[in-house]
Design a protein around this motif. Sequence first.
Motif, PDB file in Angstrom:
ATOM      1  N   ALA A  74       0.674  -7.301   0.292  1.00  0.00           N
ATOM      2  CA  ALA A  74       1.204  -7.569  -1.061  1.00  0.00           C
ATOM      3  C   ALA A  74       2.345  -6.622  -1.395  1.00  0.00           C
ATOM      4  CB  ALA A  74       0.081  -7.425  -2.079  1.00  0.00           C
ATOM      5  N   THR A  75       3.336  -7.165  -2.112  1.00  0.00           N
ATOM      6  CA  THR A  75       4.437  -6.303  -2.555  1.00  0.00           C
ATOM      7  C   THR A  75       3.945  -5.417  -3.702  1.00  0.00           C
ATOM      8  OG1 THR A  75       5.150  -8.113  -3.976  1.00  0.00           O
ATOM      9  CG2 THR A  75       6.301  -7.853  -1.867  1.00  0.00           C
ATOM     10  N   PRO A  76       4.514  -4.211  -3.845  1.00  0.00           N
ATOM     11  CA  PRO A  76       3.987  -3.262  -4.826  1.00  0.00           C
ATOM     12  C   PRO A  76       4.475  -3.516  -6.249  1.00  0.00           C
ATOM     13  CG  PRO A  76       5.803  -2.280  -3.625  1.00  0.00           C
ATOM     14  CD  PRO A  76       5.578  -3.635  -3.015  1.00  0.00           C
ATOM     15  N   VAL A 114      -9.577   0.102  -7.230  1.00  0.00           N
ATOM     16  CA  VAL A 114      -8.592  -0.312  -6.224  1.00  0.00           C
ATOM     17  C   VAL A 114      -7.946  -1.603  -6.715  1.00  0.00           C
ATOM     18  CG1 VAL A 114      -8.210  -1.001  -3.830  1.00  0.00           C
ATOM     19  CG2 VAL A 114      -9.938   0.737  -4.380  1.00  0.00           C
ATOM     20  N   THR A 115      -6.626  -1.582  -6.828  1.00  0.00           N
ATOM     21  CA  THR A 115      -5.907  -2.791  -7.244  1.00  0.00           C
ATOM     22  C   THR A 115      -5.578  -3.615  -5.997  1.00  0.00           C
ATOM     23  OG1 THR A 115      -3.868  -1.491  -7.151  1.00  0.00           O
ATOM     24  CG2 THR A 115      -4.898  -1.775  -9.313  1.00  0.00           C
ATOM     25  N   ARG A 116      -5.231  -4.889  -6.217  1.00  0.00           N
ATOM     26  CA  ARG A 116      -4.883  -5.719  -5.057  1.00  0.00           C
ATOM     27  C   ARG A 116      -3.539  -5.269  -4.466  1.00  0.00           C
ATOM     28  NH1 ARG A 116      -2.157 -10.208  -3.424  1.00  0.00           N
ATOM     29  NH2 ARG A 116      -1.277 -10.874  -5.399  1.00  0.00           N
ATOM     30  N   ARG A 117      -2.551  -5.156  -5.323  1.00  0.00           N
ATOM     31  CA  ARG A 117      -1.233  -4.712  -4.843  1.00  0.00           C
ATOM     32  C   ARG A 117      -1.179  -3.183  -4.835  1.00  0.00           C
ATOM     33  NH1 ARG A 117       2.508  -8.680  -5.075  1.00  0.00           N
ATOM     34  NH2 ARG A 117       1.875 -10.576  -6.166  1.00  0.00           N
ATOM     35  N   PRO A 118      -0.326  -2.602  -3.995  1.00  0.00           N
ATOM     36  CA  PRO A 118      -0.082  -1.169  -4.101  1.00  0.00           C
ATOM     37  C   PRO A 118       0.637  -0.861  -5.414  1.00  0.00           C
ATOM     38  CG  PRO A 118       0.993  -2.110  -2.139  1.00  0.00           C
ATOM     39  CD  PRO A 118       0.473  -3.254  -2.953  1.00  0.00           C
ATOM     40  N   ILE A 119       0.492   0.363  -5.884  1.00  0.00           N
ATOM     41  CA  ILE A 119       1.289   0.826  -7.032  1.00  0.00           C
ATOM     42  C   ILE A 119       2.132   2.005  -6.559  1.00  0.00           C
ATOM     43  CG2 ILE A 119       1.259   1.753  -9.379  1.00  0.00           C
ATOM     44  CD1 ILE A 119      -1.388   0.313  -9.816  1.00  0.00           C
ATOM     45  N   GLU A 120       3.424   1.946  -6.860  1.00  0.00           N
ATOM     46  CA  GLU A 120       4.328   3.028  -6.464  1.00  0.00           C
ATOM     47  C   GLU A 120       4.944   3.664  -7.711  1.00  0.00           C
ATOM     48  OE1 GLU A 120       5.761   1.468  -2.061  1.00  0.00           O
ATOM     49  OE2 GLU A 120       7.116   1.151  -3.759  1.00  0.00           O
ATOM     50  N   VAL A 121       5.097   4.974  -7.646  1.00  0.00           N
ATOM     51  CA  VAL A 121       5.798   5.712  -8.707  1.00  0.00           C
ATOM     52  C   VAL A 121       7.084   6.245  -8.093  1.00  0.00           C
ATOM     53  CG1 VAL A 121       5.709   7.653 -10.314  1.00  0.00           C
ATOM     54  CG2 VAL A 121       3.593   6.432  -9.710  1.00  0.00           C
TER      55      VAL A 121
END
Length: 410
Positions: A74-76, A114-121
């Motif tokens: 998945a895209t973040p 835990v989310t399905r997509r990654p999360i980026e900061v």
Amino acid sequence: MRTKVDERRQWDRLMAMARIGAIPGDGVNRACLTDLDRQARRKLIAWAKNIGASVSVDGAANLWLRRDGSDRDATPVVTGSHMDTQPNGGRFDGIYGVIAGLEALAALHDAGVVTRRPIEVVAWTNEEGGRFAPGCMGSMSWSGFRRIEEFADVTDPDGVRFADALATHLGSESDLPRRPLGSQPHAYVEAHIEQGPMLEAEGLDIGVVTGIQGSRWFTVTLTGETAHAGTTPLALRRDAVQDMLRAITALNALMHDPKDVLRFTVGRIAVEPNTSNSVANRASFTIDFRHPDKEVLLARGDAVAGVVQAAVRDAGVTVRETFHALPVEFAPLVIDAVERAATEQSCKQMRLPSGAFHDAQFVVPVCPTGMIFVPCRKGISHNPAEYSEPGQLAAGTRVLTQTLVGLANG
Ligand code: GLV
Ligand code: MN
Ligand code: MN
């Protein structure tokens, strides 16, 4: 939501960052790609690694913290802002969005969500443009709007080239994995202090940002001839300062707006040789011009060079455009997600556009984008007195966290 934003931890981290580059009156001067910037980034990296986030840097020195999701393909969802400040800046502009993003990751980590997509900061490089103009170099080059190489020869007030400062900086982060410049997120949402008076005046907690007005920056340089102030008749002078005054007066007429929607600022002036008893041979000044209407932005911005040329009498003149950002509208996907999250968090909210520019402006063409504003005292910003209360900042981060979770599970 099971996640719990820690108001105290977030405030303490903001105050720890504010000590890096602290100036009198509670302000901060932390220019991009300086040792102070590096210190602040190291602190952020340590906090991110503590919660198991992976850290990487791209070719524009944008710094990325990533929390994996359950779906590897998945895209973040991306959040973030900037860590550099104005030379006479405050403690919240930019850094709040980065620390809020980290706090969202920490809250998810603490709750084991835990989310399905990654999360980026992301911490974008040089949003402010205070050391190297223009601002938003990191986000502009990430989005492909400009190439990072185009900024190579921009110099800071000490004559340091951007390319050299960037190379030194990237050398100091050679322990971090390098990621490609550019990516394709699912969505981007940036938290920021409002930097204007609306939310406080209306007694609201959250601004759901609908878009950003357009901005154009110019540098005008006038070249005359230096001469003795006591002996040279005025008729024989080529006085760069007098022509600068003529140019600014003409620009004030061009930019006149009875409705007071248009923003026109001459914020930096340099004069050479800058002594009281010599006629100036050189004067330069910057123009920061903004408007929400693309037609006005284009028409008046395009007229700047001609108006300046027609106004000057004795000096040679060059007008260089250094920044050109059209007005943008944010995506319903993100606007609605923020609005829903604010409602679920029982926050009082309103929709509003942004007068300030932000890195989000350059993310718009890449993926659905939006922003969350929190109130700041009297709307003061780009000023050491900038202030938001810990509770106001925490409310913004709760809405950010819920928005990120919503988008990351979508
Ligand atoms: C951003 O700092 C702006 O000047 O709008
Ligand atoms: Mn900012
Ligand atoms: Mn700013």
